[in-house]
Design a protein around this motif. Structure first.
Motif, PDB file in Angstrom:
ATOM      1  N   GLN A 107       0.836  -1.218   0.000  1.00 36.87           N
ATOM      2  CA  GLN A 107       0.000   0.000   0.000  1.00 36.87           C
ATOM      3  C   GLN A 107       0.868   1.266   0.000  1.00 36.87           C
ATOM      4  O   GLN A 107       0.473   2.281  -0.585  1.00 36.87           O
ATOM      5  CB  GLN A 107      -0.942   0.013   1.223  1.00 36.87           C
ATOM      6  N   THR A 108       2.052   1.198   0.629  1.00 36.57           N
ATOM      7  CA  THR A 108       2.922   2.376   0.645  1.00 36.57           C
ATOM      8  C   THR A 108       3.354   2.741  -0.779  1.00 36.57           C
ATOM      9  O   THR A 108       3.414   3.928  -1.141  1.00 36.57           O
ATOM     10  CB  THR A 108       4.160   2.114   1.546  1.00 36.57           C
ATOM     11  N   ASN A 140       0.444   4.343  -2.340  1.00 35.16           N
ATOM     12  CA  ASN A 140       0.218   5.684  -1.766  1.00 35.16           C
ATOM     13  C   ASN A 140       1.042   6.764  -2.467  1.00 35.16           C
ATOM     14  O   ASN A 140       0.660   7.934  -2.487  1.00 35.16           O
ATOM     15  CB  ASN A 140       0.557   5.686  -0.270  1.00 35.16           C
ATOM     16  N   ARG A 163      -1.398   7.979  -5.056  1.00 39.02           N
ATOM     17  CA  ARG A 163      -2.807   8.339  -4.745  1.00 39.02           C
ATOM     18  C   ARG A 163      -3.059   9.849  -4.762  1.00 39.02           C
ATOM     19  O   ARG A 163      -4.113  10.277  -5.232  1.00 39.02           O
ATOM     20  CB  ARG A 163      -3.230   7.701  -3.418  1.00 39.02           C
ATOM     21  N   PRO A 171      -4.448   8.435   1.340  1.00 38.57           N
ATOM     22  CA  PRO A 171      -3.539   7.299   1.518  1.00 38.57           C
ATOM     23  C   PRO A 171      -4.204   6.231   2.386  1.00 38.57           C
ATOM     24  O   PRO A 171      -5.093   6.546   3.170  1.00 38.57           O
ATOM     25  CB  PRO A 171      -2.336   7.908   2.243  1.00 38.57           C
TER      26      PRO A 171
END
Ligand SMILES: Cc1cc2nc3c(=O)[nH]c(=O)nc-3n(C[C@H](O)[C@H](O)[C@H](O)COP(=O)(O)O)c2cc1C
Length: 369
Positions: free
Chosen positions: A100-101, A104, A107, A114
């Motif tokens: 996910q980082t 992010n 995003r 985030p």
């Protein structure tokens, strides 16, 4: 004018087609319009059923039937991880956080917040789609990402359906032949999109063998039993002639058909395929499974970041907000624009019928010379 004999009688007989050209099932690209156009031109159009609700699969099959009385196929993936979603709760925290980082990073571009959240489980629609295909007695079933079990092949045969298995290794080709399928499609490393391995491989193994290497090996292994289609890197009559010379009975094309008038691909995708920089990259950052796509800011950044993709198709679920926004806004850097290595050779957006007839005519001229 005398009628020319088929370029490959064995394939044309098994699939009841006139041209030895199959258009791959392609989610979001190969809808009823493209499928019917290819089949009407004498090839085999194949509709993608991946992630479609069963009633949509049924409606789409019926729409193809309204638009053509020629044979056509329906494709779906059989991969265990795709059929049964891995449990998101079982993924270690740091794996979710790292994936996910990386997402992010992009995003803010679409004003998305985030997140370090786990994705929701993906819904299994494969079995329901298979039931619809059997009930509808489709002419051809095309199995991707996973060799079909013999009893599934048997059920399709009882419905009068021929079965094509997409494979990327000789071992899987032998397994598919032993399972009783009617045609093998051998996918070389040039192929756009996801190649058909029964399970996700490590990155170096997932590079695979080029069509030049894989196709003759597949022909030697199973070509005595059943027709072999060559997939990966073929976009014109030269490619068709070359694959026939390697012993294949025909070809299966994806990328060339993305850039046709009847394809449901977004305009930005067709445009990127036919103009500008068209290098491709193998990435698991979009779906969780390895796929060849047009190189982009996303593929570069995901590759450099070195994060592990979430299993199954959970990576796609984790990035749904980001990839969905990119698609909606026509951003060509942050959505998966699947494309094979030959994408750089494309410069026009013809009709699907022109692709089929042009390839056959050009291959005939080459083979006659
Ligand atoms: C846009 C796109 C979507 C694809 N989707 C699927 C799919 O849903 N199922 C499948 O079995 N293969 C899929 N493939 C892979 C094709 O079956 C095939 O291996 C590949 O397109 C052949 O190489 P080429 O793109 O160089 O013609 C897809 C390929 C592309 C380009």
């Amino acid at each position: 004018m005398p009628i020319e004999p088929p370029l490959n009688p064995r394939l044309t007989e098994v699939l009841s087609v006139r041209a030895p050209i199959m258009q791959s099932g392609m989610a979001g690209v190969a809808g009823p319009e493209l499928v019917a156009a290819v089949s009407n031109a004498g090839g085999l159009g194949v509709m993608a059923a991946l992630r479609l609700e069963p009633d949509v699969v049924r409606r789409s099959i019926r729409r193809v039937r309204e638009a053509t009385d020629r044979p056509f196929g329906v494709n779906i993936w059989l991969h265990d991880d795709v059929r049964t979603s891995p449990d998101p709760a079982a993924i270690p925290d740091d794996v979710v956080r790292r994936a996910q980082t990386v997402l992010n990073h992009f995003r803010p571009r679409f004003d998305l917040p985030p997140t370090l959240d786990r994705p929701p489980p993906t819904v299994d629609l494969v079995d329901a789609a298979l039931e619809v295909m059997i009930e509808e007695k489709i002419p051809v079933f095309s199995a991707g990402l996973g060799v079909p079990e013999p009893d599934l092949v048997e059920r399709f045969h009882r419905a009068g359906t021929k079965v094509i298995s997409m494979v990327a290794t000789v071992e899987d080709g032998r397994a598919a032949a032993a399972a009783g399928v009617d045609v093998i499609a051998a996918q070389g490393s040039e192929s756009g999109g996801h190649r058909s391995y029964g399970a996700k491989l490590a990155e170096d193994e997932a590079q695979g063998s080029s069509s030049l290497v894989l196709v003759p090996a597949m022909v030697d292994a199973v070509g005595g039993q059943l027709p072999v289609l060559a997939a990966g890197g073929v976009i014109d009559g030269r490619g068709l002639a070359a694959m026939l010379a390697l012993g294949a009975d025909g070809v299966l094309l994806g990328t060339r058909f993305v850039a046709t008038r009847e394809s449901a691909a977004a305009a930005v995708w067709k445009q990127r395929l036919t103009t500008g920089v068209r290098s491709t990259a193998l990435t698991d950052g979009f779906t969780g499974q390895w796929a060849r796509v047009l190189q982009s800011e996303f593929t570069d950044h995901w590759g450099r970041a070195g994060a592990a993709a979430l299993p199954g198709l959970l990576q796609a679920a984790a990035g749904q907000d980001l990839f969905g926004a990119a698609k909606e806004l026509g951003d060509d850097q942050l959505q998966p624009l699947y494309a094979g290595a030959a994408a750089g050779q494309l410069s026009d957006i013809p009709s699907a019928a022109d692709v089929v007839t042009g390839m056959v005519d050009a291959a005939r001229a080459i083979l006659r010379a």
